[in-house]
Design a protein around this motif. Structure first.
Motif, PDB file in Angstrom:
ATOM      1  N   MET B   1      79.376  48.941 -52.447  1.00 12.41           N
ATOM      2  CA  MET B   1      80.374  49.961 -52.142  1.00 12.41           C
ATOM      3  C   MET B   1      79.684  51.242 -51.683  1.00 12.41           C
ATOM      4  O   MET B   1      78.781  51.740 -52.342  1.00 12.41           O
ATOM      5  N   VAL B   2      80.078  51.737 -50.552  1.00 15.90           N
ATOM      6  CA  VAL B   2      79.512  52.999 -50.071  1.00 15.90           C
ATOM      7  C   VAL B   2      80.305  54.147 -50.678  1.00 15.90           C
ATOM      8  O   VAL B   2      81.526  54.215 -50.552  1.00 15.90           O
ATOM      9  N   ASN B   3      79.597  55.013 -51.376  1.00 10.60           N
ATOM     10  CA  ASN B   3      80.278  56.148 -51.981  1.00 10.60           C
ATOM     11  C   ASN B   3      80.452  57.237 -50.937  1.00 10.60           C
ATOM     12  O   ASN B   3      79.521  57.593 -50.232  1.00 10.60           O
ATOM     13  N   SER B   4      81.641  57.779 -50.886  1.00  6.03           N
ATOM     14  CA  SER B   4      81.914  58.789 -49.863  1.00  6.03           C
ATOM     15  C   SER B   4      81.359  60.164 -50.247  1.00  6.03           C
ATOM     16  O   SER B   4      81.344  61.063 -49.439  1.00  6.03           O
ATOM     17  N   LYS B   5      80.943  60.298 -51.508  1.00  2.16           N
ATOM     18  CA  LYS B   5      80.391  61.589 -51.939  1.00  2.16           C
ATOM     19  C   LYS B   5      78.996  61.380 -52.533  1.00  2.16           C
ATOM     20  O   LYS B   5      78.816  61.380 -53.754  1.00  2.16           O
ATOM     21  N   PRO B   6      77.994  61.202 -51.678  1.00  2.00           N
ATOM     22  CA  PRO B   6      76.667  60.786 -52.144  1.00  2.00           C
ATOM     23  C   PRO B   6      75.748  61.933 -52.540  1.00  2.00           C
ATOM     24  O   PRO B   6      74.599  61.685 -52.884  1.00  2.00           O
ATOM     25  N   TYR B   7      76.233  63.180 -52.526  1.00  2.00           N
ATOM     26  CA  TYR B   7      75.345  64.297 -52.827  1.00  2.00           C
ATOM     27  C   TYR B   7      75.829  65.115 -54.018  1.00  2.00           C
ATOM     28  O   TYR B   7      77.011  65.122 -54.353  1.00  2.00           O
ATOM     29  N   VAL B   8      74.882  65.807 -54.636  1.00  5.43           N
ATOM     30  CA  VAL B   8      75.233  66.834 -55.622  1.00  5.43           C
ATOM     31  C   VAL B   8      74.504  68.122 -55.255  1.00  5.43           C
ATOM     32  O   VAL B   8      73.465  68.095 -54.588  1.00  5.43           O
ATOM     33  N   ILE B   9      75.063  69.240 -55.721  1.00  4.46           N
ATOM     34  CA  ILE B   9      74.398  70.530 -55.572  1.00  4.46           C
ATOM     35  C   ILE B   9      73.789  70.895 -56.919  1.00  4.46           C
ATOM     36  O   ILE B   9      74.435  70.773 -57.958  1.00  4.46           O
ATOM     37  N   GLY B  10      72.528  71.301 -56.887  1.00  9.14           N
ATOM     38  CA  GLY B  10      71.879  71.792 -58.099  1.00  9.14           C
ATOM     39  C   GLY B  10      71.627  73.286 -57.963  1.00  9.14           C
ATOM     40  O   GLY B  10      71.133  73.743 -56.938  1.00  9.14           O
ATOM     41  N   ILE B  11      72.008  74.036 -58.998  1.00  8.23           N
ATOM     42  CA  ILE B  11      71.819  75.494 -58.986  1.00  8.23           C
ATOM     43  C   ILE B  11      71.065  75.895 -60.247  1.00  8.23           C
ATOM     44  O   ILE B  11      71.472  75.550 -61.355  1.00  8.23           O
ATOM     45  N   ASP B  12      69.960  76.583 -60.076  1.00  6.62           N
ATOM     46  CA  ASP B  12      69.207  77.072 -61.222  1.00  6.62           C
ATOM     47  C   ASP B  12      69.222  78.595 -61.198  1.00  6.62           C
ATOM     48  O   ASP B  12      68.618  79.217 -60.327  1.00  6.62           O
ATOM     49  N   MET B  13      69.941  79.173 -62.157  1.00  9.12           N
ATOM     50  CA  MET B  13      70.050  80.630 -62.225  1.00  9.12           C
ATOM     51  C   MET B  13      68.986  81.195 -63.153  1.00  9.12           C
ATOM     52  O   MET B  13      69.002  80.937 -64.360  1.00  9.12           O
ATOM     53  N   GLY B  14      68.051  81.916 -62.592  1.00 12.93           N
ATOM     54  CA  GLY B  14      67.063  82.603 -63.418  1.00 12.93           C
ATOM     55  C   GLY B  14      67.394  84.078 -63.475  1.00 12.93           C
ATOM     56  O   GLY B  14      68.318  84.549 -62.788  1.00 12.93           O
ATOM     57  N   GLY B  15      66.650  84.821 -64.271  1.00 14.82           N
ATOM     58  CA  GLY B  15      66.892  86.254 -64.377  1.00 14.82           C
ATOM     59  C   GLY B  15      66.631  86.963 -63.060  1.00 14.82           C
ATOM     60  O   GLY B  15      67.274  87.972 -62.740  1.00 14.82           O
ATOM     61  N   THR B  16      65.725  86.431 -62.250  1.00 17.53           N
ATOM     62  CA  THR B  16      65.363  87.074 -60.991  1.00 17.53           C
ATOM     63  C   THR B  16      66.005  86.366 -59.792  1.00 17.53           C
ATOM     64  O   THR B  16      66.754  86.961 -59.028  1.00 17.53           O
ATOM     65  N   ASN B  17      65.698  85.075 -59.651  1.00 16.55           N
ATOM     66  CA  ASN B  17      66.205  84.315 -58.511  1.00 16.55           C
ATOM     67  C   ASN B  17      67.198  83.237 -58.941  1.00 16.55           C
ATOM     68  O   ASN B  17      67.094  82.687 -60.034  1.00 16.55           O
ATOM     69  N   THR B  18      68.118  82.959 -58.051  1.00 17.51           N
ATOM     70  CA  THR B  18      68.976  81.784 -58.209  1.00 17.51           C
ATOM     71  C   THR B  18      68.608  80.821 -57.077  1.00 17.51           C
ATOM     72  O   THR B  18      68.774  81.156 -55.906  1.00 17.51           O
ATOM     73  N   VAL B  19      68.059  79.668 -57.454  1.00 18.11           N
ATOM     74  CA  VAL B  19      67.704  78.693 -56.423  1.00 18.11           C
ATOM     75  C   VAL B  19      68.741  77.580 -56.430  1.00 18.11           C
ATOM     76  O   VAL B  19      69.334  77.266 -57.463  1.00 18.11           O
ATOM     77  N   PHE B  20      68.982  77.011 -55.243  1.00 16.42           N
ATOM     78  CA  PHE B  20      70.017  75.981 -55.125  1.00 16.42           C
ATOM     79  C   PHE B  20      69.604  75.011 -54.034  1.00 16.42           C
ATOM     80  O   PHE B  20      68.855  75.354 -53.112  1.00 16.42           O
ATOM     81  N   GLY B  21      70.076  73.781 -54.174  1.00 16.17           N
ATOM     82  CA  GLY B  21      69.709  72.785 -53.190  1.00 16.17           C
ATOM     83  C   GLY B  21      70.683  71.628 -53.219  1.00 16.17           C
ATOM     84  O   GLY B  21      71.508  71.505 -54.134  1.00 16.17           O
ATOM     85  N   ILE B  22      70.578  70.778 -52.202  1.00 16.46           N
ATOM     86  CA  ILE B  22      71.439  69.596 -52.126  1.00 16.46           C
ATOM     87  C   ILE B  22      70.561  68.378 -52.361  1.00 16.46           C
ATOM     88  O   ILE B  22      69.479  68.249 -51.768  1.00 16.46           O
ATOM     89  N   VAL B  23      71.020  67.503 -53.244  1.00 19.22           N
ATOM     90  CA  VAL B  23      70.205  66.415 -53.748  1.00 19.22           C
ATOM     91  C   VAL B  23      70.962  65.104 -53.572  1.00 19.22           C
ATOM     92  O   VAL B  23      72.179  65.058 -53.785  1.00 19.22           O
ATOM     93  N   ASP B  24      70.252  64.045 -53.178  1.00 22.75           N
ATOM     94  CA  ASP B  24      70.926  62.753 -53.072  1.00 22.75           C
ATOM     95  C   ASP B  24      70.728  61.944 -54.362  1.00 22.75           C
ATOM     96  O   ASP B  24      70.069  62.392 -55.305  1.00 22.75           O
ATOM     97  N   ALA B  25      71.305  60.744 -54.407  1.00 28.04           N
ATOM     98  CA  ALA B  25      71.314  59.965 -55.637  1.00 28.04           C
ATOM     99  C   ALA B  25      69.927  59.456 -56.024  1.00 28.04           C
ATOM    100  O   ALA B  25      69.709  59.026 -57.158  1.00 28.04           O
ATOM    101  N   ARG B  26      68.977  59.497 -55.101  1.00 26.12           N
ATOM    102  CA  ARG B  26      67.614  59.098 -55.435  1.00 26.12           C
ATOM    103  C   ARG B  26      66.769  60.267 -55.935  1.00 26.12           C
ATOM    104  O   ARG B  26      65.592  60.113 -56.231  1.00 26.12           O
ATOM    105  N   GLY B  27      67.361  61.476 -55.969  1.00 23.36           N
ATOM    106  CA  GLY B  27      66.614  62.629 -56.437  1.00 23.36           C
ATOM    107  C   GLY B  27      65.803  63.299 -55.354  1.00 23.36           C
ATOM    108  O   GLY B  27      64.827  63.988 -55.640  1.00 23.36           O
ATOM    109  N   VAL B  28      66.180  63.098 -54.112  1.00 24.83           N
ATOM    110  CA  VAL B  28      65.509  63.798 -53.023  1.00 24.83           C
ATOM    111  C   VAL B  28      66.238  65.121 -52.774  1.00 24.83           C
ATOM    112  O   VAL B  28      67.455  65.135 -52.573  1.00 24.83           O
ATOM    113  N   VAL B  29      65.472  66.213 -52.831  1.00 28.45           N
ATOM    114  CA  VAL B  29      66.056  67.521 -52.508  1.00 28.45           C
ATOM    115  C   VAL B  29      66.047  67.645 -50.989  1.00 28.45           C
ATOM    116  O   VAL B  29      65.008  67.849 -50.370  1.00 28.45           O
TER     117      VAL B  29
END
Lengths: 341, 341
Positions: B1-29
């Motif tokens: 089955m092909v999933n129509s929503k294959p990505y997640v967004i990861g957000i890491d909020m630190g005191g200084t920077n907030t980094v964010f990225g798009i990640v696939d199900a294999r853990g590739v940023v």
């Protein structure tokens, strides 16, 4: 559906006595008895006597063929392997495959764990922790034991040996020698034995009068200290403050681990009431990280002492699996899978 | 089955920077960026910028409509409530319902937890803890954080705040003041900041020469101590022995709680290698209760530093639920049932 096997057997093996009883699904101990743990130097003789005496009870209540499983609380018993790994106070050589031996003798599934874990299961199933998904059982007896429940599940750890909070080091320097071979363990201060040690220390370094001085110093027990404190003895009361403070400090640290809803105290010392609980709660709150303050209950076990050990062990009996169906942790996946959305 | 929503967004909020990225199900940023956490004093402005910048990435990889969920690691973020409860280093008032605000803005389910828990989830999903069901993540950064995994599940505790092992008291008397308002916390010794504090203490009370004396004492960082130690500086090496010993003693105590298969160390200080790990392992084994000796691994995170925070947060995105479907602990049963055989 009427279940044809409505009973479990609970067995609590202590260093001195082994108590056992037959329990129904509501947690009623229908009948119980005990044998001496150290009477036999051969484990098979011990198991033979345990079998004979238990089956006598089973027949007396007409429960033959109606036992679902056997649950055992025993020192250093490993839930995963069914082994008693290290029986410091037992008369037979260890490790011994206790669950297997017992299951072969009775022809009934057996599950075993250590006594503090059994107490936690009993408290969760029948006692003051009913409906609480996250709590830590602290047993205050000759030693200090613990059983940790997280999200309704007992924590066994990767090897079956989780929850030895009595052996967290509370005095890193010049701590008291512990039976485990190290020094400064919580149980050297906060067990019944620890209270007696504190009494000896206090009487030696202090000069005030105390009714405890009427007792030969090496014969003082935690019960003597309790009786003296209840009669108003100043040093005896300070011994409880000292004990409760150390335990409270430790519970504040334990909270940072699993953020439990409650600690449940069990065992003789736990019945000292406010003598112990007042300084304990004060020290716990004073030492708590702010996000935990005022949130964590300290409860006393409400199970009848005579029944508690059997009940705790018996509750595990409902988890027992037939021989050959190993109780093992879920296997670590060989090919670690990324989540499949 | 092909999933129509294959990505997640990861957000890491630190005191200084907030980094964010798009990640696939294999853990590739697939793509990532960052914004300044403190640029806006109004949380809605912060969320607007975060949305704009994140959606720019989403469009760039043609992932519109293909995001399954958003996972966030943030200080004092509560998994159960979706709130950031106490943002000591954040520019907006707290508590704030961060998961709800973000979910409303993006129209995508959001799950949040604290940064150390996110790191543990990332390590379990994509890192060195794949296939390990029982481990404790220790993050050694400005502070000391922890994420505890038992039987494959992150431990949140009854209120969502479990796993603050950086705030276990390791020096009960005359301990260093901690940002939490107490004294003697593990993180005052074993964080990057703690190493710098130790350097200042050692340089003041010791008389030996050290290249660290060439640096203004208040400017010394853990990186300076690392560089000096690698160059053979005696005091710098002793600072790592001191730090590793305290951490090793603490890990021995933590083992008595959940008996983990491994500790996973993460963060700048964790990359000090054997300078830290050798005294750490020695102190851990020396202080371990005998049943645990030689069983517990100490692992270093293998995730790329640049990706680790995003990966950890993103892994939580697969657990995110739509708004209105609360992430709550399983309800405690109202009528505590005895086990039904």
């Amino acid at each position: 559906m009427v279940n044809s096997k409505p009973y479990v057997i609970g067995i609590d093996m202590g260093g001195t006595n082994t108590v056992f009883g037959i329990v129904d699904a509501r947690g009623v101990v229908l009948t119980s008895d005990s044998i001496k743990t150290k009477k036999h130097s051969n484990i098979n003789d011990y198991i033979d006597e345990l079998y004979t005496e238990t089956m006598r009870l089973v027949r007396a209540i007409d429960a033959e063929g109606k036992i679902f499983g056997i649950g055992v609380g025993a020192p250093n018993a490993n839930y995963f392997t069914g082994m008693i790994e290290d029986g410091v106070n037992l008369p037979w050589p260890t490790p011994v495959p206790f669950a297997q031996l017992l299951s072969e003798k009775f022809g009934i599934p057996v599950a075993i764990t250590n006594d503090a874990n059994a107490a936690a299961i009993g408290e969760m199933t029948y006692g003051v922790a009913r409906g609480i998904k996250d709590f830590i059982m602290i047993t205050l007896g000759t030693g200090v034991g613990s059983g940790i429940v997280i999200n309704g599940q007992l924590v066994y750890g990767h090897d079956g040996f989780a929850g030895e909070l009595g052996h967290v080091i509370v005095k890193r320097n010049n701590g008291r020698l512990c039976g485990c071979g190290r020094a400064g363990c919580l149980e050297t201060y906060c067990s019944a034995t620890g209270v007696a040690r504190t009494a000896r220390e206090f009487l030696e370094i202090r000069t005030e009068p105390s009714t405890l001085r009427d007792i030969p110093v090496d014969a003082i027990t935690s019960k003597d200290v309790y009786d003296a404190a209840m009669a108003g003895d100043k040093i005896a009361k300070e011994i409880f403050v000292y004990t409760g403070t150390i335990l409270g400090e430790a519970l504040a640290d334990f909270t940072a681990f699993s953020s439990p809803e409650a600690f449940v105290l069990f065992g003789g010392l736990a019945k000292s009431g406010e003598l112990l609980l007042k300084p304990l709660r004060e020290a716990m709150e004073r030492n708590m990280l702010s996000i935990y303050k005022g949130k964590v209950k300290v409860l006393q076990s409400e199970l009848r002492e005579a029944d508690a050990a059997i009940l705790g062990a018996s509750a595990l009996g409902w988890e027992a699996k037939p021989i050959g169906v190993a109780i093992t942790p879920p296997p670590a996946s060989a090919t670690p899978a990324a989540p499949q959305p």
